[in-house]
Design an enzyme around this catalytic site. Sequence first.
Site, PDB file in Angstrom:
ATOM      1  CG  ASP A  58     -11.947  -1.464  10.495  1.00 42.21           C
ATOM      2  OD1 ASP A  58     -10.808  -1.651  10.017  1.00 42.21           O
ATOM      3  OD2 ASP A  58     -12.135  -0.966  11.626  1.00 42.21           O
ATOM      4  CG  ASN A  85      -4.295  -1.404  -1.806  1.00 39.76           C
ATOM      5  OD1 ASN A  85      -3.177  -1.001  -2.092  1.00 39.76           O
ATOM      6  ND2 ASN A  85      -5.328  -0.590  -1.640  1.00 39.76           N
ATOM      7  CE1 TYR A 148       2.398   1.320   5.265  1.00 38.90           C
ATOM      8  CE2 TYR A 148       4.556   2.078   4.532  1.00 38.90           C
ATOM      9  CZ  TYR A 148       3.299   1.584   4.247  1.00 38.90           C
ATOM     10  OH  TYR A 148       2.942   1.344   2.944  1.00 38.90           O
ATOM     11  CE  LYS A 152       1.914  -2.079   3.918  1.00 39.79           C
ATOM     12  NZ  LYS A 152       0.832  -2.762   3.143  1.00 39.79           N
TER      13      LYS A 152
END
Length: 247
Positions: A58, A85, A148, A152
């Site tokens: 994890d 990734n 998200y 990022k």
Amino acid sequence: MANGRCVAITGAGSGLGRALARRFAEDGDTVILLGRTGARLEAVAAELGTTAQAIVCDVGSSASVRAAFVEIAERHGRLDVLINNAAIYQPTFVKDATDAQIEAALTTNFAGPIYCARAAIPLMRPGGQIINISSETVALPHAMFSLYQSSKAGLERFTEALRAELEPEGVRVNMVRAGQMTDEDSKSPSDDLEVLRRFAEENAKRGLDLRARPVSSFQSVADFIRLLTHLPADLNAPQIVLEARRP
């Protein structure tokens, strides 16, 4: 170990991670599959053969990452390429976000690559490479993707800082901002049909018709990333932006 390189890929049980594992295995590289779901990793490892190793990890847990890279060190002694990734994307408005959704975005998408890079650096020699996978959503006005997008965006800034830090060590660091991708068993970002309806509706209000936008294949992106790991020694490509297009 095989004659090729030793390549670790996070989120390797499906999607882009699986496509990357397949592509590097074709080159004869030793592929280390990292992910949270052991059954998926083992299925990919069985497909790829003896040069693949599945390690349940994890990336959002520093202890889990540390244990995984201890195993990599003990078994392989080095790491040539790390591809960060793994990512979680769950559409939600901030006002509706649960603690679990916020923590998952921050730990998996942002802290995870940091944990993995920290663990990988001692195993790398000059010529090593770390590739962080970002998303086109950083630059697009997506609705319900603030967790998200921001995680990022943080990853992209971290990539720049890490590149400067590791340049004297001879280790390349690259950021790949990828567009929409799919494969034979891609999953939607939510199991809740109402959330998906609202997601499409809110993005349409911002001029993003998600169903009309082109989508590339995970395999095509994996082919490109494989090329990125074979740059001449006197070249680097610090930031790559990939866009899906209709062939």
